[in-house]
Every structure is written in C-alpha cells, then in structure tokens.
Design an enzyme around this catalytic site. Structure first.
Site, PDB file in Angstrom:
ATOM      1  N   ASP A 270      -5.400 -10.105  -0.326  1.00  0.00           N
ATOM      2  CA  ASP A 270      -6.147  -8.879  -0.401  1.00  0.00           C
ATOM      3  C   ASP A 270      -7.435  -9.026  -1.119  1.00  0.00           C
ATOM      4  O   ASP A 270      -7.591  -9.998  -1.989  1.00  0.00           O
ATOM      5  CB  ASP A 270      -5.349  -7.809  -1.030  1.00  0.00           C
ATOM      6  CG  ASP A 270      -5.859  -6.517  -1.048  1.00  0.00           C
ATOM      7  OD1 ASP A 270      -4.939  -5.809  -0.577  1.00  0.00           O
ATOM      8  OD2 ASP A 270      -6.933  -6.364  -1.630  1.00  0.00           O
ATOM      9  N   ILE A 271      -8.498  -8.594  -0.686  1.00  0.00           N
ATOM     10  CA  ILE A 271      -9.743  -8.671  -1.068  1.00  0.00           C
ATOM     11  C   ILE A 271     -10.095  -8.126  -2.441  1.00  0.00           C
ATOM     12  O   ILE A 271     -11.064  -8.545  -3.239  1.00  0.00           O
ATOM     13  CB  ILE A 271     -10.894  -7.887  -0.115  1.00  0.00           C
ATOM     14  CG1 ILE A 271     -12.333  -8.858  -0.068  1.00  0.00           C
ATOM     15  CG2 ILE A 271     -10.891  -6.600  -0.380  1.00  0.00           C
ATOM     16  CD1 ILE A 271     -13.215  -8.547   0.951  1.00  0.00           C
TER      17      ILE A 271
ATOM     18  N   ASN B 169       1.966   1.668   2.280  1.00  0.00           N
ATOM     19  CA  ASN B 169       1.213   3.114   1.907  1.00  0.00           C
ATOM     20  C   ASN B 169       1.146   3.425   3.444  1.00  0.00           C
ATOM     21  O   ASN B 169       0.688   3.100   4.484  1.00  0.00           O
ATOM     22  CB  ASN B 169      -0.020   2.683   1.584  1.00  0.00           C
ATOM     23  CG  ASN B 169       0.102   2.418   0.170  1.00  0.00           C
ATOM     24  OD1 ASN B 169       0.764   2.630  -0.687  1.00  0.00           O
ATOM     25  ND2 ASN B 169      -0.944   1.475  -0.267  1.00  0.00           N
TER      26      ASN B 169
ATOM     27  N   GLU C 133      -5.426   3.482   3.571  1.00  0.00           N
ATOM     28  CA  GLU C 133      -6.853   3.346   3.625  1.00  0.00           C
ATOM     29  C   GLU C 133      -7.166   2.761   5.008  1.00  0.00           C
ATOM     30  O   GLU C 133      -7.871   3.338   5.821  1.00  0.00           O
ATOM     31  CB  GLU C 133      -7.647   2.893   2.490  1.00  0.00           C
ATOM     32  CG  GLU C 133      -7.493   3.553   0.995  1.00  0.00           C
ATOM     33  CD  GLU C 133      -8.190   3.104   0.041  1.00  0.00           C
ATOM     34  OE1 GLU C 133      -8.737   1.712   0.330  1.00  0.00           O
ATOM     35  OE2 GLU C 133      -8.153   3.505  -1.026  1.00  0.00           O
ATOM     36  N   VAL C 134      -6.461   1.684   5.437  1.00  0.00           N
ATOM     37  CA  VAL C 134      -6.755   0.964   6.683  1.00  0.00           C
ATOM     38  C   VAL C 134      -5.907   1.344   7.744  1.00  0.00           C
ATOM     39  O   VAL C 134      -4.410   1.291   7.428  1.00  0.00           O
ATOM     40  CB  VAL C 134      -6.642  -0.448   6.424  1.00  0.00           C
ATOM     41  CG1 VAL C 134      -6.953  -1.271   7.646  1.00  0.00           C
ATOM     42  CG2 VAL C 134      -7.762  -0.947   5.334  1.00  0.00           C
TER      43      VAL C 134
ATOM     44  N   HIS D  78       0.276  -2.213   7.393  1.00  0.00           N
ATOM     45  CA  HIS D  78       0.188  -3.344   6.528  1.00  0.00           C
ATOM     46  C   HIS D  78       1.330  -3.329   5.251  1.00  0.00           C
ATOM     47  O   HIS D  78       1.392  -2.239   4.949  1.00  0.00           O
ATOM     48  CB  HIS D  78      -0.995  -3.719   6.015  1.00  0.00           C
ATOM     49  CG  HIS D  78      -1.728  -2.738   5.309  1.00  0.00           C
ATOM     50  ND1 HIS D  78      -1.968  -1.604   6.202  1.00  0.00           N
ATOM     51  CD2 HIS D  78      -1.812  -2.400   3.945  1.00  0.00           C
ATOM     52  CE1 HIS D  78      -2.827  -0.578   5.100  1.00  0.00           C
ATOM     53  NE2 HIS D  78      -2.572  -1.126   3.996  1.00  0.00           N
TER      54      HIS D  78
ATOM     55  N   HIS E 280       1.948  -4.722   1.013  1.00  0.00           N
ATOM     56  CA  HIS E 280       1.309  -5.521   0.305  1.00  0.00           C
ATOM     57  C   HIS E 280       2.419  -6.107  -0.490  1.00  0.00           C
ATOM     58  O   HIS E 280       3.636  -5.656  -0.617  1.00  0.00           O
ATOM     59  CB  HIS E 280       0.816  -4.503  -0.909  1.00  0.00           C
ATOM     60  CG  HIS E 280      -0.274  -3.660  -0.359  1.00  0.00           C
ATOM     61  ND1 HIS E 280      -1.696  -3.672  -0.410  1.00  0.00           N
ATOM     62  CD2 HIS E 280      -0.403  -2.385   0.337  1.00  0.00           C
ATOM     63  CE1 HIS E 280      -2.306  -2.742  -0.200  1.00  0.00           C
ATOM     64  NE2 HIS E 280      -1.662  -2.023   0.511  1.00  0.00           N
TER      65      HIS E 280
END
Ligand code: 5GP
Length: 124
Positions: free
Chosen positions: A33-34, A95, A103-104, A108, A110
């Site tokens: 993750d960025i 999420n 958000e994306v 995905h 995490h």
C-alpha cells in the site's frame, strides 16, 4: 454493477503506473500500500475487473476465487505474518462501498500487521 476501467488498480494491472510487487499468480496481484497504516500493509487484488466482494462473489469464476484465497494465505507467509512463519498475527480488511470506506472501486483486501493493531473499528 459497472466497473471503472480508469481506477488506480486497473492502471497498476495494466502497468500504466508502478507498484511495489509482493506476489503474483495468474489471477492475483499483491503489492505494498502506498500509504501504509502499520509496519506491514499489503493490498491483494484479483486481476479480473470486479468492483467489490458483491461483484466478485457472484460473478468470478471458481479458479479466480480459489486463486484469491490461496494468494491471501501466500502473501501473509511472504511478509512474515502467517502462523506458518511464526508471525504474531495480522488483520484482513475488505472495504466495500461508501459505508465500508472503499475508495478504490476494484476489489482488494488489505493485509495489515507487524505490530499490535488495536480495536477492529473506531467510529469517528
Ligand atoms: P480502500 O479505502 O479503497 O479500501 O483502500 C484503498 C487503498 O489503496 C488505500 O489504502 C490507499 O493507500 C491505496 N492506494 C491508493 N492509490 C494507490 C496507489 O497508487 N498505489 C498503491 N500501492 N496503493 C494505493
């Protein structure tokens, strides 16, 4: 459910923007993750165009579902969090949608760990 082909993870999958890759198989990509929320924070995504878990669980092929599950386990081993690598544990977060804080709009998970993570949810 419509998929936005211009979301950031679609661009990473098309190699239009770089990522710090941890693991890849035919159906899955995992990368750091960025904006890490703990010492270890990795994102695991299917390569297929799925918006969220509702979409994936209904529309993904069995091969894709198996590959994602296996990859989640494999990545925790690679980053040293799995009980197979004597890690101290970790957290999965997925999420989904606005209330879930997604958000994306590409499915995905995490994987977060490397330190104690505290309570599961804190409402703000
Ligand atoms: P969400 O809130 O949708 O569950 O999480 C999206 C995650 O994607 C966030 O943790 C955010 O830091 C991460 N992220 C957003 N843009 C990028 C990017 O360009 N590269 C990487 N590696 N992670 C990103």
């Amino acid at each position: 459910m419509s998929y936005d082909r211009n979301n950031i993870f679609a661009k990473i999958l098309r190699k239009e923007i770089p990522c710090d890759k941890i693991y890849e198989n035919d159906h899955v990509l995992a990368f750091k993750d960025i904006n890490p929320q703990a010492k270890i924070h990795v994102l695991v995504i299917p390569k297929g165009a799925y918006v969220n878990m509702d979409d994936f669980s209904q529309n993904a092929k069995n091969d894709e579902i198996v590959a994602l599950t296996r990859a989640l386990g494999e990545v925790t081993k690679i980053v040293g969090l799995s009980s197979y690598s004597e890690g101290k544990g970790y957290r999965y977060i997925g999420n989904n949608g606005p209330d879930g804080g997604q958000e994306v709009p590409h499915l995905h998970f995490h994987i977060i760990g490397g330190e104690p993570l505290g309570r599961m949810v804190s409402k703000k």
